[in-house]
Design a protein around this motif. Structure first.
Motif, mmCIF file in Angstrom:
data_model
loop_
_atom_site.group_PDB
_atom_site.id
_atom_site.type_symbol
_atom_site.label_atom_id
_atom_site.label_comp_id
_atom_site.label_asym_id
_atom_site.label_seq_id
_atom_site.Cartn_x
_atom_site.Cartn_y
_atom_site.Cartn_z
ATOM 1 N N UNK A 35 47.541 8.150 45.471
ATOM 2 C CA UNK A 35 47.077 7.749 46.799
ATOM 3 C C UNK A 35 46.507 8.996 47.468
ATOM 4 N N UNK A 36 45.989 8.856 48.683
ATOM 5 C CA UNK A 36 45.420 10.012 49.370
ATOM 6 C C UNK A 36 46.219 10.315 50.626
ATOM 7 N N UNK A 37 46.136 11.558 51.042
ATOM 8 C CA UNK A 37 46.754 11.931 52.307
ATOM 9 C C UNK A 37 46.121 11.127 53.432
ATOM 10 N N UNK A 38 46.925 10.588 54.338
ATOM 11 C CA UNK A 38 46.396 9.762 55.417
ATOM 12 C C UNK A 38 45.405 10.494 56.295
ATOM 13 N N UNK A 39 45.566 11.791 56.432
ATOM 14 C CA UNK A 39 44.684 12.548 57.325
ATOM 15 C C UNK A 39 43.415 13.037 56.624
ATOM 16 N N UNK A 40 43.312 12.816 55.318
ATOM 17 C CA UNK A 40 42.188 13.392 54.574
ATOM 18 C C UNK A 40 40.898 12.622 54.833
ATOM 19 N N UNK A 47 32.225 7.338 55.615
ATOM 20 C CA UNK A 47 32.327 6.465 54.458
ATOM 21 C C UNK A 47 33.512 5.532 54.573
ATOM 22 N N UNK A 48 33.393 4.360 53.917
ATOM 23 C CA UNK A 48 34.499 3.411 53.875
ATOM 24 C C UNK A 48 35.656 3.964 53.063
ATOM 25 N N UNK A 49 35.399 4.947 52.223
ATOM 26 C CA UNK A 49 36.459 5.592 51.466
ATOM 27 C C UNK A 49 36.104 7.054 51.254
ATOM 28 N N UNK A 50 37.037 7.957 51.511
ATOM 29 C CA UNK A 50 36.732 9.377 51.341
ATOM 30 C C UNK A 50 36.800 9.848 49.887
ATOM 31 N N UNK A 51 37.320 9.017 48.996
ATOM 32 C CA UNK A 51 37.429 9.371 47.581
ATOM 33 C C UNK A 51 36.794 8.256 46.753
ATOM 34 N N UNK A 56 35.734 14.971 41.642
ATOM 35 C CA UNK A 56 36.693 15.922 41.099
ATOM 36 C C UNK A 56 37.711 16.200 42.203
ATOM 37 N N UNK A 57 38.988 15.985 41.898
ATOM 38 C CA UNK A 57 40.007 16.072 42.937
ATOM 39 C C UNK A 57 41.176 16.957 42.500
ATOM 40 N N UNK A 58 41.938 17.389 43.495
ATOM 41 C CA UNK A 58 43.139 18.183 43.271
ATOM 42 C C UNK A 58 44.253 17.591 44.124
ATOM 43 N N UNK A 59 45.483 17.657 43.618
ATOM 44 C CA UNK A 59 46.597 17.118 44.367
ATOM 45 C C UNK A 59 47.927 17.570 43.812
ATOM 46 N N UNK A 60 48.981 16.879 44.245
ATOM 47 C CA UNK A 60 50.327 17.260 43.814
ATOM 48 C C UNK A 60 51.240 16.045 43.871
ATOM 49 N N UNK A 61 52.463 16.247 43.394
ATOM 50 C CA UNK A 61 53.445 15.176 43.427
ATOM 51 C C UNK A 61 54.159 15.126 44.755
ATOM 52 N N UNK A 67 51.990 10.433 43.154
ATOM 53 C CA UNK A 67 50.973 11.496 43.110
ATOM 54 C C UNK A 67 50.020 11.328 44.284
ATOM 55 N N UNK A 68 49.628 12.454 44.894
ATOM 56 C CA UNK A 68 48.813 12.417 46.111
ATOM 57 C C UNK A 68 47.596 13.319 45.959
ATOM 58 N N UNK A 69 46.412 12.750 46.212
ATOM 59 C CA UNK A 69 45.175 13.537 46.220
ATOM 60 C C UNK A 69 45.091 14.267 47.557
ATOM 61 N N UNK A 70 44.873 15.581 47.486
ATOM 62 C CA UNK A 70 44.841 16.387 48.702
ATOM 63 C C UNK A 70 43.478 16.995 48.991
ATOM 64 N N UNK A 71 42.659 17.144 47.946
ATOM 65 C CA UNK A 71 41.368 17.819 48.151
ATOM 66 C C UNK A 71 40.322 17.260 47.193
#
Length: 312
Positions: A35-40, A47-51, A56-61, A67-71
């Motif tokens: 999933x993505x960070x709510x503030x991202x 856009x209707x979706x930021x991802x 190409x994405x980076x994230x952490x657990x 798992x969360x996409x952060x960047x």
């Protein structure tokens, strides 16, 4: 796990599926459901979706084990359209694309020329090379296909005639796909999923038939999804697109995204010619002489007129 440090529970990878709530990320060794960070949110993109697929994405657990996409890394290109009529939001179909293939059928169902031209304008604006595939070539009118080829090859676009049923053009499509990330797009019912399965039978992609009642295609792909191909490369299968509204393209610059008009424009009397009413316009002269296809110029005029209200 490739590209992932399990001790820190961090990861990087490519988004292969985006539903708006959950995102599949291929890390090279596994596919993580994220999933993505709510503030991202991405700067400068409404856009209707930021991802989106191809990012190409980076994230952490997270602490709950998810798992969360952060960047999201900067995109080198993307294909975008207006989310809906009168909407100021955009819908990015996919990002980081090597080539776009637009499937077109001249009948059963008919792809509107203006839809083709809007798609090509967006590809030009965001620097995505495009190839046109005349699909279901075994049931199309040969004269109509020849006329279509003449218009778009003169504009500078490759046109391939393909048929999943007979196999015509399939090998050429395989060559185009090899080692690249390719977006496959088109109206519902033009045979995108069927063509993908013909190109690579190992892929499990649902297909559908034409609706007899409305003579339109049924949606068989709900979300854009990236598939790895057996011979290398990746293909992004997209939901059938009914309309293709342009966004963030200024009316005064629209002609910049018609390659044949760009070639002619230096011959215009005025440097800021709109190619609509000015005297000494090389573009209009070419249309009158038959040196620029009327259907393409007609699309240009329609897009200028129909999209003007969205720019105010």
């Amino acid at each position: 796990m490739s590209n992932q440090n399990m001790d820190e529970r961090s990861f990087s990878g490519t988004v292969t599926r985006a539903t708006g709530s959950w995102y599949d990320v291929d890390t090279g060794g596994a596919v993580l459901r994220c999933r993505i960070r709510g503030r991202m949110r991405l700067k400068g993109v409404r856009s209707t979706s930021p991802v989106v697929v191809g990012d190409r994405v980076h994230g952490s657990g997270a602490s709950d084990g998810s798992w969360v996409i952060e960047r999201v890394e900067p995109r080198r290109n993307y294909v975008i359209r207006r989310a809906s009529n009168l909407s100021k939001e955009s819908h990015i179909i996919a990002a980081n694309i090597d080539r776009a293939l637009l499937l077109v059928t001249l009948a059963e169902p008919e792809t509107a020329p203006e839809f083709v031209d809007r798609f090509l304008v967006t590809c030009e604006a965001y620097k995505v090379p495009a190839t046109l595939l005349l699909a279901k070539s075994d049931i199309q009118d040969p004269a109509a296909m020849e006329a279509f080829r003449a218009v778009y090859e003169a504009a500078g676009y490759p046109v391939l005639e393909v048929s999943a049923r007979t196999g015509a053009g399939v090998e050429e499509v395989r060559t185009l796909l090899g080692g690249r990330t390719t977006l496959l797009a088109g109206n519902s019912g033009v045979g995108k999923s069927t063509l993908v399965q013909t190109v690579d039978p190992s892929l499990d992609i649902r297909t559908g038939e034409i609706s007899d009642s409305h003579h339109k295609g049924r949606h068989t792909t709900t979300f854009s999804t990236m598939y790895p191909l057996a011979d290398g490369g990746r293909i992004i299968d997209t939901p059938g697109i009914k309309g293709f509204g342009l966004i963030d393209i200024d009316g005064a610059e629209l002609w910049h995204y018609f390659p044949e008009m760009m070639r002619l424009a230096p011959g215009c009397r005025f440097y800021n010619c709109t190619h609509v009413h000015e005297p000494g316009c090389a573009v209009r002269d070419a249309v009158e002489r038959g040196g620029l296809a009327w259907p393409r110029y007609e699309s240009y005029l329609k897009i200028l007129d129909e999209d003007d209200k969205y720019r105010k």
